[in-house]
Design a protein around this motif. Structure first.
Motif, mmCIF file in Angstrom:
data_model
loop_
_atom_site.group_PDB
_atom_site.id
_atom_site.type_symbol
_atom_site.label_atom_id
_atom_site.label_comp_id
_atom_site.label_asym_id
_atom_site.label_seq_id
_atom_site.Cartn_x
_atom_site.Cartn_y
_atom_site.Cartn_z
ATOM 1 N N HIS A 289 0.817 -1.224 0.000
ATOM 2 C CA HIS A 289 0.000 0.000 0.000
ATOM 3 C C HIS A 289 0.848 1.270 0.000
ATOM 4 O O HIS A 289 0.304 2.367 -0.120
ATOM 5 N N LEU A 290 2.159 1.143 0.128
ATOM 6 C CA LEU A 290 3.027 2.316 0.205
ATOM 7 C C LEU A 290 3.387 2.833 -1.183
ATOM 8 O O LEU A 290 3.603 2.047 -2.113
ATOM 9 N N ASP A 291 3.448 4.146 -1.318
ATOM 10 C CA ASP A 291 3.875 4.763 -2.568
ATOM 11 C C ASP A 291 5.375 5.049 -2.512
ATOM 12 O O ASP A 291 5.837 5.801 -1.651
ATOM 13 N N ASP A 292 6.127 4.434 -3.400
ATOM 14 C CA ASP A 292 7.576 4.656 -3.499
ATOM 15 C C ASP A 292 8.284 4.551 -2.150
ATOM 16 O O ASP A 292 8.959 5.488 -1.697
ATOM 17 N N PRO A 293 8.160 3.414 -1.448
ATOM 18 C CA PRO A 293 8.828 3.276 -0.145
ATOM 19 C C PRO A 293 10.343 3.276 -0.284
ATOM 20 O O PRO A 293 10.898 2.754 -1.259
ATOM 21 N N GLU B 94 13.176 1.587 -2.858
ATOM 22 C CA GLU B 94 14.321 2.439 -3.119
ATOM 23 C C GLU B 94 15.230 2.353 -1.902
ATOM 24 O O GLU B 94 14.750 2.302 -0.764
ATOM 25 N N ASN C 270 12.620 12.801 0.099
ATOM 26 C CA ASN C 270 11.721 11.653 -0.066
ATOM 27 C C ASN C 270 10.790 11.446 1.126
ATOM 28 O O ASN C 270 10.037 10.486 1.137
ATOM 29 N N THR D 267 5.469 1.888 7.600
ATOM 30 C CA THR D 267 4.018 2.058 7.526
ATOM 31 C C THR D 267 3.460 2.856 8.683
ATOM 32 O O THR D 267 2.251 3.083 8.766
#
Length: 307
Positions: free
Chosen positions: A193-197, A216, A244, A306
């Motif tokens: 569910h994370l965007d660009d972790p 990343e 980030n 998270t």
């Protein structure tokens, strides 16, 4: 790999008391006999993570020991005279390769045991910063996918060493690889569910995990070395964390976290739990086995990213 030859384990044993002890105390007339030595083939590994992996595959049919102790920093380890003596008795030595054990080539030159490189066959991730630029990152076992190659190489090595147990080694290897696949699948589900972790650690020990799990990666230094946490390294990571919006930073159990603490202070990011990479914990600690290490680290990372 050529079939290793079993080395003789005979030892010279004393059968009488020394003259001095005899004069002072006398011999014990009915002393209990010494227990029989462990006659299993001896497999040495360069560090505790590989020892547990080999022991799991071996299923008790070989005696597995680690050259370095639990908690040791393995990159710059200096072999002791007792290490060299013990290696002379080994039937097989397993090492990681990929330039991890910088001391190992000199070590091998002093012993006569055959060895197998467990990372052979892993597609390397290139380091792109610092003095190690252009070299393969050595921490391939930290990805459950790459670790399956380690398992396969261990099965092959032990089967050549003790072919009578090949079927059991292969069974144990399949079971271990199934567990590894499940660990990665669970981790990917936890972070889906994370965007660009982004995974930020002290050492760049998670490049293979980042590649295989879609993360990343950023770090202070690429490989544990003499110069760690320089002002330039810290400044670069501070910029990355801010740009980030990384919520949580991590550091490994075998390094000093002070540099990462500076990054956290400058950015407002949290310090997550300690990650284990180069060493298992003691038996009563959080990561007494290789599978425990991966489960613990991936759970800690997922929880940190998270929150």
């Amino acid at each position: 790999m050529p079939q290793p030859e079993r080395r003789s384990s005979w030892r010279i044993r004393s059968v009488s008391c020394s003259a001095v002890v005899l004069l002072l105390t006398g011999c014990v007339a009915h002393a209990a006999p010494a227990p029989d030595p462990d006659e299993r083939l001896l497999v040495l590994t360069t560090f505790s993570v590989l020892a547990d992996l080999a022991d799991t595959v071996g299923g008790g049919h070989v005696r597995v020991e680690s050259i370095t102790k639990v908690g040791a920093e393995i990159h710059g380890y200096e072999p002791t005279p007792s290490d060299l003596v013990r290696a002379q008795e080994a039937d097989l030595i397993l090492d990681n390769g990929l330039g991890l054990e910088r001391w190992f080539e000199r070590f091998l030159n002093s012993v006569d045991a055959p060895h197998v490189v467990l990372s052979d066959g892993v597609e390397g991730v290139e380091i792109r910063s610092g003095d190690y630029t252009g070299r393969a990152n050595p921490h391939a076992w930290m990805s459950p996918i790459a670790a399956q190659t380690y398992v396969d190489n261990t099965v092959d090595a032990l089967s050549r060493l003790a072919p009578q147990y090949t079927a059991e080694f292969e069974h144990n290897g399949r079971e271990l690889n199934t567990e590894l696949g499940g660990i990665l699948a669970g981790f990917k589900k936890d972070i889906a569910h994370l965007d660009d972790p982004a995974l930020v650690s002290c050492e760049g020990a998670f490049s293979y995990l980042a590649r295989d799990a879609g993360l990343e990666e950023a770090f202070i230094w690429p490989v544990n070395a003499d110069s760690e946490g320089t002002p330039r390294q810290i400044r670069r990571l501070i910029d990355f964390v801010r740009e980030n919006r990384v919520p949580t930073l991590f550091c490994e159990s075998t390094v000093n976290p002070s540099a990462q603490e500076q990054v956290a202070l400058a950015t407002g990011a949290r310090l997550g739990g300690t990650l284990y990479v180069d060493s298992l914990s003691a038996a009563d600690g959080p990561v007494p086995t290789f599978l425990d290490l991966l489960r613990y680290d991936l759970r800690t990372i997922a929880e940190g990213l998270t929150r």
